[in-house]
Design a protein around this motif. Sequence first.
Motif, PDB file in Angstrom:
ATOM      1  N   MET A   1       5.658   7.279  -4.324  1.00 51.10           N
ATOM      2  CA  MET A   1       5.682   5.840  -4.459  1.00 51.10           C
ATOM      3  C   MET A   1       4.868   5.222  -3.330  1.00 51.10           C
ATOM      4  N   VAL A   2       4.246   4.122  -3.637  1.00 49.54           N
ATOM      5  CA  VAL A   2       3.551   3.348  -2.622  1.00 49.54           C
ATOM      6  C   VAL A   2       4.042   1.911  -2.689  1.00 49.54           C
ATOM      7  N   GLN A   3       3.751   1.199  -1.624  1.00 51.22           N
ATOM      8  CA  GLN A   3       4.183  -0.192  -1.517  1.00 51.22           C
ATOM      9  C   GLN A   3       3.097  -0.942  -0.746  1.00 51.22           C
ATOM     10  N   PHE A   4       2.863  -2.164  -1.157  1.00 46.49           N
ATOM     11  CA  PHE A   4       1.925  -3.016  -0.447  1.00 46.49           C
ATOM     12  C   PHE A   4       2.726  -4.108   0.242  1.00 46.49           C
ATOM     13  N   ARG A   5       2.483  -4.283   1.526  1.00 45.44           N
ATOM     14  CA  ARG A   5       3.191  -5.320   2.286  1.00 45.44           C
ATOM     15  C   ARG A   5       2.182  -6.284   2.884  1.00 45.44           C
ATOM     16  N   PHE A   6       2.520  -7.565   2.781  1.00 40.24           N
ATOM     17  CA  PHE A   6       1.651  -8.615   3.300  1.00 40.24           C
ATOM     18  C   PHE A   6       2.199  -9.128   4.614  1.00 40.24           C
ATOM     19  N   ASP A   7       1.344  -9.236   5.617  1.00 41.93           N
ATOM     20  CA  ASP A   7       1.698  -9.804   6.919  1.00 41.93           C
ATOM     21  C   ASP A   7       1.083 -11.200   6.976  1.00 41.93           C
ATOM     22  N   TRP A  13      -2.945  -7.088   4.113  1.00 48.02           N
ATOM     23  CA  TRP A  13      -2.098  -6.214   3.312  1.00 48.02           C
ATOM     24  C   TRP A  13      -2.143  -4.825   3.923  1.00 48.02           C
ATOM     25  N   THR A  14      -0.998  -4.125   3.897  1.00 49.71           N
ATOM     26  CA  THR A  14      -0.921  -2.757   4.400  1.00 49.71           C
ATOM     27  C   THR A  14      -0.317  -1.887   3.318  1.00 49.71           C
ATOM     28  N   LEU A  15      -0.882  -0.696   3.152  1.00 49.78           N
ATOM     29  CA  LEU A  15      -0.391   0.270   2.178  1.00 49.78           C
ATOM     30  C   LEU A  15       0.651   1.161   2.845  1.00 49.78           C
ATOM     31  N   TYR A  16       1.826   1.261   2.215  1.00 54.39           N
ATOM     32  CA  TYR A  16       2.907   2.109   2.701  1.00 54.39           C
ATOM     33  C   TYR A  16       3.181   3.208   1.688  1.00 54.39           C
ATOM     34  N   LYS A  17       3.636   4.338   2.190  1.00 56.45           N
ATOM     35  CA  LYS A  17       3.965   5.484   1.350  1.00 56.45           C
ATOM     36  C   LYS A  17       5.375   5.951   1.700  1.00 56.45           C
ATOM     37  N   ALA A  18       6.118   6.385   0.680  1.00 61.06           N
ATOM     38  CA  ALA A  18       7.473   6.899   0.904  1.00 61.06           C
ATOM     39  C   ALA A  18       7.419   8.402   1.138  1.00 61.06           C
ATOM     40  N   ASP A  19       8.227   8.871   2.081  1.00 64.73           N
ATOM     41  CA  ASP A  19       8.333  10.316   2.286  1.00 64.73           C
ATOM     42  C   ASP A  19       9.392  10.855   1.306  1.00 64.73           C
ATOM     43  N   PRO A  20       9.638  12.154   1.294  1.00 65.80           N
ATOM     44  CA  PRO A  20      10.618  12.710   0.343  1.00 65.80           C
ATOM     45  C   PRO A  20      12.032  12.117   0.484  1.00 65.80           C
ATOM     46  N   ARG A  22      12.533   8.979   1.014  1.00 63.70           N
ATOM     47  CA  ARG A  22      12.330   7.566   0.666  1.00 63.70           C
ATOM     48  C   ARG A  22      12.336   6.641   1.878  1.00 63.70           C
ATOM     49  N   ARG A  23      11.859   7.153   2.991  1.00 64.43           N
ATOM     50  CA  ARG A  23      11.602   6.313   4.160  1.00 64.43           C
ATOM     51  C   ARG A  23      10.147   5.895   4.085  1.00 64.43           C
TER      52      ARG A  23
END
Length: 53
Positions: A1-7, A13-20, A22-23
């Motif tokens: 899963m990925v997530q985009f967060r806006f500051d 925008w920053t791209l985030y990725k979940a580890d196994p 889900r952090r």
Amino acid sequence: MVQFRFDPEQGNWTLYKADPNRRWFAWDLIQPSRDLAELLRHVHVSAAGIIVA
């Protein structure tokens, strides 16, 4: 899963990725961007449904 967060303070925008577990962590190989479409171009879903960047 990925997530985009806006500051809103930086306007990026920053791209985030979940580890196994889900952090979430910022994907350090892709720099934050003011252009969300630029970050979207780095995300691809494989035939097996695996998200890669």
